[in-house]
Scaffold this active site. Structure first.
Site, mmCIF file in Angstrom:
data_model
loop_
_atom_site.group_PDB
_atom_site.id
_atom_site.type_symbol
_atom_site.label_atom_id
_atom_site.label_comp_id
_atom_site.label_asym_id
_atom_site.label_seq_id
_atom_site.Cartn_x
_atom_site.Cartn_y
_atom_site.Cartn_z
ATOM 1 N N ARG A 145 0.556 -1.139 -0.096
ATOM 2 C CA ARG A 145 -0.075 0.031 0.196
ATOM 3 C C ARG A 145 0.726 1.398 0.115
ATOM 4 O O ARG A 145 0.410 2.259 -0.642
ATOM 5 C CB ARG A 145 -0.977 0.187 1.205
ATOM 6 C CG ARG A 145 -2.206 -0.392 0.988
ATOM 7 C CD ARG A 145 -2.691 -1.111 2.257
ATOM 8 N NE ARG A 145 -1.882 -1.914 2.880
ATOM 9 C CZ ARG A 145 -1.887 -3.137 2.321
ATOM 10 N NH1 ARG A 145 -2.702 -3.671 1.484
ATOM 11 N NH2 ARG A 145 -0.946 -4.150 2.845
ATOM 12 N N THR A 146 1.789 1.641 0.668
ATOM 13 C CA THR A 146 2.571 2.533 1.200
ATOM 14 C C THR A 146 3.124 2.855 -0.042
ATOM 15 O O THR A 146 2.981 4.033 -0.801
ATOM 16 C CB THR A 146 3.533 2.574 2.141
ATOM 17 O OG1 THR A 146 2.608 2.159 3.419
ATOM 18 C CG2 THR A 146 3.963 3.983 2.521
ATOM 19 N N LYS A 185 25.431 -3.492 -1.472
ATOM 20 C CA LYS A 185 27.146 -3.352 -1.668
ATOM 21 C C LYS A 185 27.501 -2.804 -0.520
ATOM 22 O O LYS A 185 28.788 -2.199 -0.498
ATOM 23 C CB LYS A 185 27.287 -2.683 -2.992
ATOM 24 C CG LYS A 185 26.827 -3.218 -3.993
ATOM 25 C CD LYS A 185 26.930 -2.391 -5.313
ATOM 26 C CE LYS A 185 26.529 -3.154 -6.722
ATOM 27 N NZ LYS A 185 26.615 -1.821 -7.732
ATOM 28 N N ARG A 240 11.275 4.034 3.059
ATOM 29 C CA ARG A 240 10.963 3.114 4.112
ATOM 30 C C ARG A 240 12.190 2.407 4.351
ATOM 31 O O ARG A 240 12.769 2.118 3.396
ATOM 32 C CB ARG A 240 9.811 2.157 3.634
ATOM 33 C CG ARG A 240 9.682 0.868 4.573
ATOM 34 C CD ARG A 240 8.299 0.421 4.311
ATOM 35 N NE ARG A 240 7.454 0.920 4.718
ATOM 36 C CZ ARG A 240 6.004 0.424 4.750
ATOM 37 N NH1 ARG A 240 6.019 -0.828 4.520
ATOM 38 N NH2 ARG A 240 5.129 1.162 5.067
ATOM 39 N N HIS A 263 5.332 6.153 11.460
ATOM 40 C CA HIS A 263 4.616 6.162 9.920
ATOM 41 C C HIS A 263 3.749 7.175 9.778
ATOM 42 O O HIS A 263 2.457 7.128 9.688
ATOM 43 C CB HIS A 263 4.123 4.662 9.921
ATOM 44 C CG HIS A 263 3.750 4.156 8.561
ATOM 45 N ND1 HIS A 263 3.875 5.205 7.509
ATOM 46 C CD2 HIS A 263 3.306 2.735 8.195
ATOM 47 C CE1 HIS A 263 3.706 4.113 6.337
ATOM 48 N NE2 HIS A 263 3.266 3.261 6.680
HETATM 49 C C1 NCD Z 1 2.036 -0.878 8.076
HETATM 50 C C2 NCD Z 1 3.348 -0.694 8.350
HETATM 51 O O1 NCD Z 1 4.194 -1.020 7.200
HETATM 52 O O2 NCD Z 1 3.950 -0.043 9.277
HETATM 53 N N1 NCD Z 1 1.771 -0.889 6.904
HETATM 54 C C3 NCD Z 1 1.380 0.037 6.126
HETATM 55 O O3 NCD Z 1 2.164 0.776 5.740
HETATM 56 N N2 NCD Z 1 0.156 0.215 5.622
HETATM 57 C C4 NCD Z 1 1.565 -1.915 9.059
HETATM 58 C C5 NCD Z 1 1.983 -3.143 9.058
HETATM 59 O O4 NCD Z 1 3.239 -3.424 8.432
HETATM 60 O O5 NCD Z 1 1.634 -4.073 9.967
#
Ligand code: NCD
Length: 316
Positions: free
Chosen positions: A51-52, A80, A101, A129
């Site tokens: 999703r993100t 690397k 991320r 997040h």
């Molecule tokens: C979450 C995350 O990555 O922290 N997912 C997301 O971004 N919607 C929640 C999760 O991984 O459980």
């Protein structure tokens, strides 16, 4: 406002502006289809995501911009031994904005300190997040009609769940929020969140172990998965993974207008039979995520709502 590393990097007014812009985008999507023409988003994902990453990319494409990036550390020069700072310095030459991320807490902050384009934290380890938080705020605003005077239950892995930490941090800034923290003893909210966020913010909160005891009090139930990848051993994960499974039987005791949220991915913690219940909002929540990221990137890139202005000029 330049980077978004922590939800509190944004003032309440800035958050309000982002949510309002997201509402305008939802109401008239075609009016925003060219505003980021020529802009490039780099998605640097050192950890898995559906999703993100895809909602960031869809958001930039819907604004008329383009995207580049990688979706796993193995396919980047991190494999690397390149540092996050160096990767960011290079990507700055190719893109206008970065969404990162990373499994290490603080990595997006390090990147932001080394570049002069906006960096967005798309999840750093078990820490924060902030764009999921904006997604959650837009969902709550649209579905509950307010960001105050709400009883919200967070359920599941409150220790490692960064979406939980981020949303608690943000909701402490609004009046009349009651937190009910539902988790096994081992997966309770970390002490630093209690001390530095909840206690410091004079938040009203309590910790319980049984969902059934509190479900009837909730306006919002925020379910989370047990974060397998952050456990030190598989045995503990297997013991705790099915601590809470929301099903129709448990929901029988809930309010008729409860809102069930989940950042997704879901594993076992919400039975699929719940998906049909009108209180289940988690897929809609994922859709709100795209619109709020469109609004956020417009603000960070300082993009004017051009087409609207052009249209207004033409009319005037
Ligand atoms: C979450 C995350 O990555 O922290 N997912 C997301 O971004 N919607 C929640 C999760 O991984 O459980």
């Amino acid at each position: 406002m330049k980077h978004l590393i922590d939800p509190t990097d944004l003032t309440l007014q800035e958050i309000d502006d982002i949510l309002s812009l997201a509402e305008r985008i939802m109401a008239d999507r075609s009016a925003y289809s060219e505003v980021a023409r020529g802009k490039k988003l780099a998605t640097l994902f050192f950890e898995p995501s559906t999703r993100t990453r895809l909602s960031f990319e869809a958001a930039m494409l819907e604004l008329g911009g383009s995207v580049l990036g990688f979706s796993e550390a193995a396919s980047s020069s991190a494999s690397k031994g390149e540092s996050v700072a160096d990767t960011a310095r290079v990507v700055e030459k190719y893109a206008d904005i970065i969404a990162m991320r990373h499994p290490k807490e603080g990595a997006p902050l390090v990147a932001s300190m080394n570049v002069s384009i906006p960096v967005i934290n798309a999840g750093d380890g078990g820490h924060l997040h902030p764009t999921q938080t904006l997604t959650d705020l837009l969902t709550i605003q649209e579905e509950c009609g307010r960001l105050k005077d709400l009883t919200i239950g967070f359920c599941g892995d409150l220790k490692f769940g960064r979406t939980v930490h981020s949303l608690i941090k943000q909701l402490c800034r609004y009046p009349g929020i009651h937190f009910i923290l539902i988790s096994p003893l081992e997966l309770r909210v970390p002490d630093y969140i209690k001390e530095e966020v909840l206690d410091r913010g004079n938040a009203d909160y309590r910790e319980v172990e049984r969902m059934e005891d509190v479900i009837g009090k909730l306006d919002i139930l925020y379910m989370t998965r047990v974060q397998r990848e952050r456990f030190f051993n598989e045995e503990d994960y297997l013991r705790l993974k099915d601590s809470y499974i929301l099903d129709m039987q448990k929901l029988a005791g809930a309010k008729a207008d409860l809102k069930i949220l989940h950042p997704l991915p879901r594993v076992n913690e919400i039975s699929v039979e719940v998906d049909k219940d009108p209180r289940a909002l988690y897929f809609k929540q994922a859709e709100y995520g795209k619109f709020v990221r469109m609004a956020l990137m417009m603000k960070l890139l300082d993009l004017p709502e051009r087409q609207k202005e052009v249209a207004a000029d033409a009319e005037g």
